[in-house]
Design an enzyme around this catalytic site. Structure first.
Site, PDB file in Angstrom:
ATOM      1  N   GLY A  43       9.109  -4.542  -8.376  1.00  0.00           N
ATOM      2  CA  GLY A  43       9.873  -3.365  -8.769  1.00  0.00           C
ATOM      3  C   GLY A  43      11.363  -3.561  -8.525  1.00  0.00           C
ATOM      4  N   HIS A  61       4.483   2.010  -8.033  1.00  0.00           N
ATOM      5  CA  HIS A  61       3.572   0.851  -7.996  1.00  0.00           C
ATOM      6  C   HIS A  61       2.683   0.830  -9.239  1.00  0.00           C
ATOM      7  CE1 HIS A  61       4.160   1.558  -3.535  1.00  0.00           C
ATOM      8  NE2 HIS A  61       4.442   0.284  -3.628  1.00  0.00           N
ATOM      9  N   LEU A  67      11.261   6.706  -6.100  1.00  0.00           N
ATOM     10  CA  LEU A  67      10.017   6.738  -5.331  1.00  0.00           C
ATOM     11  C   LEU A  67       9.993   5.578  -4.337  1.00  0.00           C
ATOM     12  CD1 LEU A  67       7.159   7.698  -7.829  1.00  0.00           C
ATOM     13  CD2 LEU A  67       8.798   9.158  -6.627  1.00  0.00           C
ATOM     14  N   VAL A  78      11.153   4.021 -10.678  1.00  0.00           N
ATOM     15  CA  VAL A  78      10.530   5.293 -11.082  1.00  0.00           C
ATOM     16  C   VAL A  78      11.030   6.366 -10.117  1.00  0.00           C
ATOM     17  CG1 VAL A  78       8.350   6.523 -11.415  1.00  0.00           C
ATOM     18  CG2 VAL A  78       8.516   4.089 -11.982  1.00  0.00           C
ATOM     19  N   GLN A 127       7.904  -9.085   7.806  1.00  0.00           N
ATOM     20  CA  GLN A 127       9.137  -8.550   7.221  1.00  0.00           C
ATOM     21  C   GLN A 127       9.665  -7.314   7.961  1.00  0.00           C
ATOM     22  OE1 GLN A 127       6.964  -8.016   3.351  1.00  0.00           O
ATOM     23  NE2 GLN A 127       8.329  -6.289   3.094  1.00  0.00           N
ATOM     24  N   ASP A 129      13.676  -2.504  -5.254  1.00  0.00           N
ATOM     25  CA  ASP A 129      14.032  -3.573  -4.311  1.00  0.00           C
ATOM     26  C   ASP A 129      14.679  -4.700  -5.117  1.00  0.00           C
ATOM     27  OD1 ASP A 129      12.921  -2.382  -1.918  1.00  0.00           O
ATOM     28  OD2 ASP A 129      10.996  -2.647  -2.898  1.00  0.00           O
ATOM     29  N   SER A 179       7.573   4.463  -0.574  1.00  0.00           N
ATOM     30  CA  SER A 179       6.561   4.886   0.406  1.00  0.00           C
ATOM     31  C   SER A 179       7.256   5.527   1.610  1.00  0.00           C
ATOM     32  CB  SER A 179       5.726   3.690   0.850  1.00  0.00           C
ATOM     33  OG  SER A 179       5.207   3.050  -0.298  1.00  0.00           O
ATOM     34  N   ARG A 180       8.482   5.117   1.895  1.00  0.00           N
ATOM     35  CA  ARG A 180       9.196   5.646   3.071  1.00  0.00           C
ATOM     36  C   ARG A 180       9.723   7.066   2.853  1.00  0.00           C
ATOM     37  NH1 ARG A 180      10.685  -0.060   3.917  1.00  0.00           N
ATOM     38  NH2 ARG A 180       9.875  -0.638   5.964  1.00  0.00           N
ATOM     39  N   GLY A 187       0.819  -1.212   0.000  1.00  0.00           N
ATOM     40  CA  GLY A 187       0.000   0.000   0.000  1.00  0.00           C
ATOM     41  C   GLY A 187       0.847   1.253   0.000  1.00  0.00           C
TER      42      GLY A 187
HETATM   43  O1  PAF Z   1       7.887  -4.884  -2.072  1.00  0.00           O
HETATM   44  C1  PAF Z   1       6.968  -4.897  -1.225  1.00  0.00           C
HETATM   45  O2  PAF Z   1       6.151  -3.968  -1.127  1.00  0.00           O
HETATM   46  C2  PAF Z   1       6.847  -6.072  -0.266  1.00  0.00           C
HETATM   47  O3  PAF Z   1       8.091  -6.513   0.157  1.00  0.00           O
HETATM   48  C3  PAF Z   1       6.011  -7.238  -0.834  1.00  0.00           C
HETATM   49  C4  PAF Z   1       6.666  -7.849  -2.073  1.00  0.00           C
HETATM   50  C5  PAF Z   1       4.616  -6.733  -1.171  1.00  0.00           C
HETATM   51  C6  PAF Z   1       5.873  -8.355   0.214  1.00  0.00           C
HETATM   52  O4  PAF Z   1       5.265  -7.882   1.378  1.00  0.00           O
END
Ligand code: PAF
Length: 308
Positions: A147, A37, A184, A176, A61, A150, A186-187, A31
């Site tokens: 993406g 995304h 980009l 992106v 995680q 990561d 979220s953090r 999210g």
């Molecule tokens: O990349 C992410 O946002 C998360 O690590 C994922 C792949 C949704 C797993 O929780």
């Protein structure tokens, strides 16, 4: 757009879609969606009939001292963005339904999860591999998209899919960037103005690394030194790692050859930021690539952080 809140509902719907012969693709997310995304949603569509997204802030995680509680959440905003992007099915479970309270089983990809980000986040990649396995079981996608910001995650999940024979085709979306070059994430919402301007050193140092490789530099130590020196011109930023590794097994390289991930991780105030470039280095030729070495065009920067 259908929004399904339990594993049971999602599984039943997916079974129905698959029985009708439809091809399904999945964009797993936590999210707080941004243009990165949504670029994955666009990549998910070709050759598939139904694009699905999952929204789940995965407790597995996050380490005990990490930002699970303050991780940005905006379900309504996310749903609007996904609908506008053409997603047909969203799976947004509650933690209790997704994980239960007595799970004893996890998925561990040996070695690949212990280096780079994994060195300072023990258990992080086990949490990622476990939840992605569960999402694959519940949603049974034919295609899944991750993406490349990561990149370590993408490399580790590729290995998991191969080792555990998940019948899923993986696709990878290029990083992106905002107009100022920041990848980009979220953090990024955590950064104040001064931190954000210092965060630009990540992309600048990687751009300088790319320039050196294009000019013929192949010594990993020299590339890493250049990046580190540039990062260390920041007063607030603490370098966690700078590494040139092989995209196959994340092993450190002495000499840049083949498909090379140049990755950086830094701590900036309370925020951990990562960025990378992937270069396919073949003799004289150097190209931006994905983790398979397929050429990618680095995307033009997109604008504000929240732009969908
Ligand atoms: O990349 C992410 O946002 C998360 O690590 C994922 C792949 C949704 C797993 O929780």
């Amino acid at each position: 757009m259908q929004v399904l809140r339990t594993k049971q509902e999602a599984h039943a719907e997916v079974e129905r879609l698959r029985r009708s012969g439809l091809r399904l693709s999945l964009v797993p997310t936590m999210g707080a969606l941004h243009a990165g995304h949504l670029s994955l949603v666009r990549l998910a569509a070709p050759g598939c009939d139904v694009v699905m997204a999952s929204i789940f802030v995965n407790p597995l995680q996050f380490g005990p001292s990490e930002d699970l509680e303050r991780y940005p959440r905006d379900l309504d905003g996310d749903l609007r963005k996904l609908e506008a992007a053409g997603v047909q099915l969203v799976f947004a479970p509650q933690a209790q339904d997704m994980l239960g309270s007595d799970g004893l089983t996890s998925v561990q990809v040996e070695r690949l999860g212990d280096v780079l980000c994994g060195a300072r986040r023990p258990g992080h990649f086990r949490g990622v591999a476990t939840i992605v396995s569960k999402l694959f079981h519940v949603l049974q996608p034919h295609v899944a998209v991750f993406g490349l910001k990561d990149a370590q995650q993408a490399i580790l999940l590729r290995r998991m899919v191969r080792d555990l024979d998940f019948p899923v085709e993986l696709r990878y979306g290029p990083i992106v960037r905002a107009v100022d070059g920041l990848a980009l994430s979220s953090r990024n919402a955590y950064l104040d103005e001064a931190e954000r301007s210092e965060a630009l050193l990540l992309q600048r140092s990687l751009a300088e690394a790319r320039r050196l490789v294009q000019q013929g530099e192949r010594r990993a130590a020299e590339i890493e030194r250049t990046i580190r020196d540039l990062l260390q011109t920041g007063d607030m930023l603490h370098v966690d790692y700078v590494a040139c590794v092989d995209t196959l097994d994340l092993q450190p390289l002495q000499e840049l050859r083949g498909n090379v991930l140049i990755a950086v991780g830094v701590q900036l105030g309370d925020t951990h930021l990562i960025d990378n470039i992937i270069l396919a280095v073949r003799h004289e030729s150097v190209q931006d690539a994905d983790i398979e070495g397929r050429p990618i065009t680095t995307k033009p920067n997109v604008g504000s952080e929240s732009q969908g």
